[in-house]
Design a protein around this motif. Structure first.
Motif, PDB file in Angstrom:
ATOM      1  N   UNK A 198      -9.129  -6.575  11.330  1.00 51.99           N
ATOM      2  CA  UNK A 198      -8.643  -6.656  12.697  1.00 51.99           C
ATOM      3  C   UNK A 198      -7.816  -5.394  12.952  1.00 51.99           C
ATOM      4  N   UNK A 199      -7.217  -5.288  14.134  1.00 46.59           N
ATOM      5  CA  UNK A 199      -6.453  -4.083  14.450  1.00 46.59           C
ATOM      6  C   UNK A 199      -5.305  -3.854  13.478  1.00 46.59           C
ATOM      7  N   UNK A 200      -4.650  -4.940  13.087  1.00 47.87           N
ATOM      8  CA  UNK A 200      -3.512  -4.811  12.180  1.00 47.87           C
ATOM      9  C   UNK A 200      -3.940  -4.255  10.828  1.00 47.87           C
ATOM     10  N   UNK A 201      -5.076  -4.697  10.326  1.00 45.30           N
ATOM     11  CA  UNK A 201      -5.565  -4.209   9.036  1.00 45.30           C
ATOM     12  C   UNK A 201      -5.908  -2.720   9.114  1.00 45.30           C
ATOM     13  N   UNK A 202      -6.529  -2.294  10.215  1.00 51.14           N
ATOM     14  CA  UNK A 202      -6.842  -0.878  10.384  1.00 51.14           C
ATOM     15  C   UNK A 202      -5.572  -0.051  10.518  1.00 51.14           C
ATOM     16  N   UNK A 203      -4.588  -0.586  11.224  1.00 52.30           N
ATOM     17  CA  UNK A 203      -3.315   0.118  11.387  1.00 52.30           C
ATOM     18  C   UNK A 203      -2.635   0.300  10.028  1.00 52.30           C
ATOM     19  N   UNK A 204      -2.676  -0.723   9.208  1.00 49.91           N
ATOM     20  CA  UNK A 204      -2.095  -0.627   7.865  1.00 49.91           C
ATOM     21  C   UNK A 204      -2.819   0.431   7.036  1.00 49.91           C
ATOM     22  N   UNK A 205      -4.134   0.469   7.161  1.00 48.45           N
ATOM     23  CA  UNK A 205      -4.936   1.443   6.425  1.00 48.45           C
ATOM     24  C   UNK A 205      -4.586   2.867   6.861  1.00 48.45           C
ATOM     25  N   UNK A 206      -4.432   3.061   8.169  1.00 56.19           N
ATOM     26  CA  UNK A 206      -4.098   4.388   8.674  1.00 56.19           C
ATOM     27  C   UNK A 206      -2.689   4.809   8.300  1.00 56.19           C
ATOM     28  N   UNK A 207      -1.730   3.901   8.422  1.00 57.49           N
ATOM     29  CA  UNK A 207      -0.335   4.229   8.131  1.00 57.49           C
ATOM     30  C   UNK A 207      -0.147   4.617   6.675  1.00 57.49           C
ATOM     31  N   UNK A 208      -0.933   4.018   5.788  1.00 63.70           N
ATOM     32  CA  UNK A 208      -0.799   4.293   4.356  1.00 63.70           C
ATOM     33  C   UNK A 208      -1.172   5.730   4.005  1.00 63.70           C
ATOM     34  N   UNK A 209      -1.911   6.405   4.873  1.00 64.41           N
ATOM     35  CA  UNK A 209      -2.328   7.778   4.578  1.00 64.41           C
ATOM     36  C   UNK A 209      -1.200   8.785   4.812  1.00 64.41           C
TER      37      UNK A 209
END
Length: 232
Positions: A203-214
């Motif tokens: 979902x959007x939250x999972x993608x946001x977490x993936x992006x922030x981790x970079x």
């Protein structure tokens, strides 16, 4: 035997709707049935596969049948093509329809997949379609190419096939390989689609977490699923 004119990627959706969902065909037999139907289309299996590729690419360029697999793929491929800059590496290319589209648009393209059979098929079909695509059998978590090999790395409808931690490893590898941009696209599902081999939902939250981790600039958007674009 199915006629060559009817061979295209909508066959996958038809098999799922008519055989897998009603319980007639177990999901683990889906790929076997799909390949058997396609290769029944001509005495030489490669002639059948060539028709499959040509028909699918024609559908993706034109107006696919509503509700079909091609109609689902077309907007995803169009969005990915809009986001690709310069040379491109596609991770998890499968049949390679997106890679072929990008080659047709003038990009230098490397298409990778873990499955030697599909990579070999793409390697044989691309020249017969008049398109240049370099192919490589590779695990998306460890691609045997140097750092910064290409401008854009695409992971389009790949991460849902992997456990979450492995998906993070793919993004890290994509960032190693990309000089300019990494593009991730995933479907939004409540339950992973077993027929397509999905194991992780997003979902959007999972993608946001993936992006922030970079730790890099990134954008999340919605377009027939979710998109994460990371710019170096």
């Amino acid at each position: 035997m199915i006629g060559l004119a009817r061979l295209d990627n909508d066959l996958a959706g038809w098999l799922d709707r008519t055989l897998v969902v009603p319980g007639v065909l177990p999901p683990e037999r889906f790929e076997e049935a799909f390949v058997a139907i396609v290769t029944s289309g001509a005495p030489d299996p490669d002639d059948a596969w060539l028709a499959f590729y040509r028909n699918t690419l024609d559908a993706l360029r034109g107006d696919p049948e509503p509700g079909g697999t091609n109609a689902e793929l077309k907007p995803v491929h169009e969005r990915a093509a809009d986001l690709a800059v310069g040379s491109v590496l596609e991770l998890g290319t499968c049949f390679g329809f997106l890679a072929l589209r990008l080659a047709e648009a003038g990009h230098e393209v490397i298409a990778t997949d873990l499955v030697p059979g599909t990579v070999g098929l793409l390697d044989r079909m691309a020249p017969r379609l008049g398109l240049a695509v370099d192919t490589l059998v590779a695990d998306a978590r460890a691609v045997p190419l140097p750092d910064g090999s290409v401008d854009t790395v695409l992971a389009v409808h790949l991460l849902e096939h992997l456990p979450a931690e492995e998906g993070k490893a793919v993004v890290a590898e994509a960032l190693r390989l990309a000089r300019r941009r990494v593009v991730v696209a995933v479907p939004f599902e409540e339950v992973p689609n077993e027929t397509w081999g999905h194991v992780t939902t997003f979902d959007e939250a999972a993608l946001d977490e993936l992006g922030a981790a970079t730790g890099l600039p990134y954008e999340i958007s919605l377009h027939h699923g979710g998109w994460l674009v990371i710019d170096r």
